[in-house]
Write a protein that holds these residues in place. Structure first.
Motif, mmCIF file in Angstrom:
data_model
loop_
_atom_site.group_PDB
_atom_site.id
_atom_site.type_symbol
_atom_site.label_atom_id
_atom_site.label_comp_id
_atom_site.label_asym_id
_atom_site.label_seq_id
_atom_site.Cartn_x
_atom_site.Cartn_y
_atom_site.Cartn_z
ATOM 1 N N ARG A 86 0.846 -1.192 0.000
ATOM 2 C CA ARG A 86 0.000 0.000 0.000
ATOM 3 C C ARG A 86 0.879 1.238 0.000
ATOM 4 O O ARG A 86 1.998 1.222 0.514
ATOM 5 C CB ARG A 86 -0.898 0.034 1.257
ATOM 6 C CG ARG A 86 -1.934 -1.076 1.292
ATOM 7 C CD ARG A 86 -3.043 -0.833 0.288
ATOM 8 N NE ARG A 86 -4.031 -1.895 0.261
ATOM 9 C CZ ARG A 86 -4.085 -2.858 -0.648
ATOM 10 N NH1 ARG A 86 -3.157 -2.932 -1.588
ATOM 11 N NH2 ARG A 86 -5.036 -3.763 -0.619
ATOM 12 N N ARG A 87 0.344 2.300 -0.549
ATOM 13 C CA ARG A 87 1.044 3.575 -0.550
ATOM 14 C C ARG A 87 1.068 4.129 0.879
ATOM 15 O O ARG A 87 0.072 4.077 1.588
ATOM 16 C CB ARG A 87 0.295 4.522 -1.486
ATOM 17 C CG ARG A 87 0.942 5.849 -1.694
ATOM 18 C CD ARG A 87 0.008 6.694 -2.582
ATOM 19 N NE ARG A 87 0.458 8.053 -2.557
ATOM 20 C CZ ARG A 87 1.134 8.618 -3.545
ATOM 21 N NH1 ARG A 87 1.394 7.936 -4.634
ATOM 22 N NH2 ARG A 87 1.533 9.862 -3.445
ATOM 23 N N VAL A 88 2.233 4.651 1.299
ATOM 24 C CA VAL A 88 2.331 5.325 2.598
ATOM 25 C C VAL A 88 1.758 6.733 2.420
ATOM 26 O O VAL A 88 2.063 7.423 1.447
ATOM 27 C CB VAL A 88 3.799 5.374 3.079
ATOM 28 C CG1 VAL A 88 3.916 6.194 4.362
ATOM 29 C CG2 VAL A 88 4.337 3.965 3.299
ATOM 30 N N GLN A 89 0.905 7.146 3.367
ATOM 31 C CA GLN A 89 0.275 8.465 3.272
ATOM 32 C C GLN A 89 1.317 9.564 3.113
ATOM 33 O O GLN A 89 2.342 9.558 3.797
ATOM 34 C CB GLN A 89 -0.540 8.762 4.539
ATOM 35 C CG GLN A 89 -1.791 7.929 4.651
ATOM 36 C CD GLN A 89 -2.504 8.143 5.988
ATOM 37 O OE1 GLN A 89 -1.907 8.547 6.975
ATOM 38 N NE2 GLN A 89 -3.793 7.866 5.994
ATOM 39 N N TYR A 90 1.028 10.525 2.232
ATOM 40 C CA TYR A 90 1.844 11.730 2.014
ATOM 41 C C TYR A 90 3.263 11.393 1.558
ATOM 42 O O TYR A 90 4.197 12.147 1.826
ATOM 43 C CB TYR A 90 1.911 12.596 3.286
ATOM 44 C CG TYR A 90 0.576 12.761 3.967
ATOM 45 C CD1 TYR A 90 -0.462 13.433 3.328
ATOM 46 C CD2 TYR A 90 0.342 12.218 5.219
ATOM 47 C CE1 TYR A 90 -1.705 13.563 3.938
ATOM 48 C CE2 TYR A 90 -0.897 12.349 5.841
ATOM 49 C CZ TYR A 90 -1.917 13.023 5.191
ATOM 50 O OH TYR A 90 -3.135 13.152 5.780
ATOM 51 N N ALA A 91 3.460 10.247 0.906
ATOM 52 C CA ALA A 91 4.816 9.844 0.553
ATOM 53 C C ALA A 91 4.865 9.290 -0.867
ATOM 54 O O ALA A 91 3.840 8.933 -1.446
ATOM 55 C CB ALA A 91 5.311 8.784 1.535
ATOM 56 N N ASP A 92 6.081 9.191 -1.401
ATOM 57 C CA ASP A 92 6.303 8.622 -2.735
ATOM 58 C C ASP A 92 6.513 7.115 -2.693
ATOM 59 O O ASP A 92 6.715 6.498 -3.723
ATOM 60 C CB ASP A 92 7.578 9.218 -3.371
ATOM 61 C CG ASP A 92 7.416 10.667 -3.780
ATOM 62 O OD1 ASP A 92 6.272 11.138 -3.892
ATOM 63 O OD2 ASP A 92 8.459 11.322 -3.991
ATOM 64 N N TYR A 93 6.525 6.516 -1.513
ATOM 65 C CA TYR A 93 6.951 5.122 -1.385
ATOM 66 C C TYR A 93 5.874 4.283 -0.691
ATOM 67 O O TYR A 93 4.984 4.815 -0.035
ATOM 68 C CB TYR A 93 8.276 5.034 -0.621
ATOM 69 C CG TYR A 93 8.276 5.770 0.699
ATOM 70 C CD1 TYR A 93 7.847 5.144 1.858
ATOM 71 C CD2 TYR A 93 8.699 7.093 0.780
ATOM 72 C CE1 TYR A 93 7.842 5.816 3.068
ATOM 73 C CE2 TYR A 93 8.702 7.772 1.987
ATOM 74 C CZ TYR A 93 8.272 7.130 3.126
ATOM 75 O OH TYR A 93 8.267 7.799 4.317
#
Length: 184
Positions: free
Chosen positions: A55-62
């Motif tokens: 899953r995408r980490v909130q507020y992040a590119d990774y």
């Protein structure tokens, strides 16, 4: 511990480190060794990790992965990691990730984004970084192509795959994202 007789380690990467440019920037940020020599030290093979979801980490590119029996994560199995490489990877991943030993299956044939057409081969043991704060993960899959095409340049040393430059100054990037490997 995903290690072999020659005292090197193996790992499974499912996010930004799937890009060789990011991997080499993290592991050899200040290296002066010829890049071609460094690249010969590691093999990158497509692989799949069952029992986790990305899953995408909130507020992040990774992204992060967490255990999930109904999902699997496609990524890259990398060989030839030294203890120094693992140290740099641990620093890069930071406290929001725990390094765990898992078994992945190498892919002898890579299918589409949904996994249709994957042909699984040998099972191998390796290290993986598991996100330890599931509440910080968005309810959507992370998009590697979007990262590679839109974000990756600010995550890499320019001589690892980009135009030649000898100007590498690490900086903190917006949203408090990982700062150790970023170049202006």
């Amino acid at each position: 511990m995903g290690s072999s007789q020659d005292n090197t380690h193996t790992a499974f990467f499912y996010g930004t480190l799937m890009a060789a440019e990011v991997f080499f920037t993290v592991c050899y940020r200040s290296a002066t060794t010829n890049v071609a020599i460094l690249k010969k030290m590691h093999q990158f093979k497509p692989a799949i990790l069952h029992g986790y979801c990305r899953r995408r980490v909130q507020y992040a590119d990774y992204p992060g992965i967490i255990p999930d029996p109904d999902h699997e994560v496609r990524g890259v199995y990398v060989t030839g990691l030294t203890s120094a490489n693992l140290y740099h990877l641990d620093q890069f991943e930071g406290p929001e990730y725990d390094r765990k030993t898992v078994k992945v299956r190498l892919l002898s044939k890579v299918g589409d984004d949904k996994g249709n057409g994957n042909a699984e081969g040998e099972e191998v043991e390796c290290e993986v970084y598991v996100h330890n704060k599931p509440a910080e993960l968005e309810d959507r899959e992370w998009d590697f192509e979007e990262f590679r095409t839109q974000k990756m340049k600010k995550w890499t040393r320019e001589d690892y795959g980009f135009a030649d430059s000898d100007h590498f100054s690490p900086q903190i990037i917006e949203n408090g994202e990982k700062d150790a490997v970023v170049c202006k």
